[in-house]
Design a protein around this motif. Structure first.
Motif, PDB file in Angstrom:
ATOM      1  N   GLN A 162      20.237  57.755  14.347  1.00 47.68           N
ATOM      2  CA  GLN A 162      18.956  58.176  14.911  1.00 47.68           C
ATOM      3  C   GLN A 162      18.641  57.424  16.202  1.00 47.68           C
ATOM      4  OE1 GLN A 162      17.554  57.344  10.769  1.00 47.68           O
ATOM      5  NE2 GLN A 162      15.880  58.704  11.379  1.00 47.68           N
ATOM      6  N   GLN A 174       8.263  59.402  10.899  1.00 44.08           N
ATOM      7  CA  GLN A 174       8.471  60.824  10.579  1.00 44.08           C
ATOM      8  C   GLN A 174       8.057  61.721  11.744  1.00 44.08           C
ATOM      9  OE1 GLN A 174       6.369  61.439   6.877  1.00 44.08           O
ATOM     10  NE2 GLN A 174       7.672  59.993   5.769  1.00 44.08           N
ATOM     11  N   ALA A 233      12.990  59.198  15.415  1.00 39.48           N
ATOM     12  CA  ALA A 233      13.556  59.555  14.109  1.00 39.48           C
ATOM     13  C   ALA A 233      14.574  60.680  14.210  1.00 39.48           C
ATOM     14  CB  ALA A 233      12.437  59.952  13.151  1.00 39.48           C
ATOM     15  N   CYS A 287      11.653  54.914  13.454  1.00 39.95           N
ATOM     16  CA  CYS A 287      11.944  56.122  12.663  1.00 39.95           C
ATOM     17  C   CYS A 287      10.711  56.681  11.962  1.00 39.95           C
ATOM     18  CB  CYS A 287      13.065  55.865  11.664  1.00 39.95           C
ATOM     19  SG  CYS A 287      14.623  55.458  12.479  1.00 39.95           S
ATOM     20  N   TRP A 308      13.107  57.551   7.444  1.00 41.49           N
ATOM     21  CA  TRP A 308      12.045  58.540   7.649  1.00 41.49           C
ATOM     22  C   TRP A 308      10.715  57.957   7.129  1.00 41.49           C
ATOM     23  CZ3 TRP A 308      12.210  62.655  10.626  1.00 41.49           C
ATOM     24  CH2 TRP A 308      11.351  63.743  10.417  1.00 41.49           C
ATOM     25  N   LYS A 359      18.586  60.038   7.137  1.00 37.94           N
ATOM     26  CA  LYS A 359      17.557  59.706   8.115  1.00 37.94           C
ATOM     27  C   LYS A 359      16.607  58.693   7.512  1.00 37.94           C
ATOM     28  CE  LYS A 359      16.980  63.515  11.313  1.00 37.94           C
ATOM     29  NZ  LYS A 359      16.035  64.496  11.884  1.00 37.94           N
TER      30      LYS A 359
END
Ligand code: VGL
Ligand code: ZN
Length: 211
Positions: free
Chosen positions: A13, A87, A92, A85, A50, A48
């Motif tokens: 990411q 959301q 992200a 990161c 998140w 990910k």
């Protein structure tokens, strides 16, 4: 039946790459390798990190504390990090050079603000599953290969959980980069993984295999 091999791409990411909020040295270098490695696997999963914007692993959520400091979160030790990161933020998103067409499944982690999740399988208190284990078993995966960011956090804990879950686990070392908060952390992480039964391999060994 042939062996079914899954590749888990950990947290490729923007925030873990150059210019990101928690940039891992050399993080970007992993992306072209990830793209070249993907076709050698039967199944590709990308994780990910998140986090909600008020995630309690963020130093910004703790008055008077700085990133790098240690607290307790969900009854387990927690290093405080810069906001990263979040959301739906640009940070992200996957690195723009990562080829999405290779990815069969995306697994989100760290979504509960009250506990972090370095592992792609479970939160840091091992209380809640992300769904990755169920997915891999539903798909009949025999072997788990890992690459990505960061060696000394999410790659390491994902590899250790995968071993615990009973998979043969391979970490593609040259396709990982670490935070190295303390000098030697990356080497220590590789040592810990190997001692737990992880096989450390290089991408050249994968490329030698037929496809
Ligand atoms: C990670 C620190 C905080 C990682 C995620 O992907 O290794 N590290 N959140
Ligand atoms: Zn995180």
């Amino acid at each position: 039946m042939p062996v079914k091999k899954a590749l888990i791409m950990v947290d490729l990411q923007n925030d873990f790459c150059a210019g990101g909020q928690l940039a891992v040295p050399g993080g970007d270098e992993v992306v072209p390798l990830a793209n070249r490695l993907a076709p050698y696997f039967d199944l590709v999963v990308a994780t990910k990190d998140w986090h909600p914007s008020n995630h309690q692993s963020f130093a910004s959520q703790h008055a008077g504390q700085k990133s790098g400091e240690l607290i307790s979160l969900g009854d387990v030790p927690q290093i405080l990090w810069p906001d990263h990161c979040v959301q739906n933020s640009k940070g992200a998103r996957f690195h723009p050079a990562l080829l999405k067409k290779h990815i069969h499944k995306i697994i989100h982690k760290g979504t509960d603000k009250a506990i972090d999740s370095y592992s792609a399988f479970y939160d840091n208190a091992h209380l809640r599953a992300t769904g990755l284990y169920d997915y891999l078993t539903d798909q009949g995966v025999d072997e788990v290969y890992l690459l990505g960011l960061a060696t000394d956090y999410c790659v390491k804990y994902s590899a250790l959980d995968a071993i615990q879950l009973g998979f043969p686990v391979f970490v593609i070392t040259d396709a990982c980069r670490g935070v190295e908060l303390q000098v030697g952390d990356i080497q220590k992480a590789f040592d810990e993984m190997r001692e737990a039964g992880v096989t450390l391999v290089t991408s050249s060994e994968i490329f030698k295999a037929r496809r």
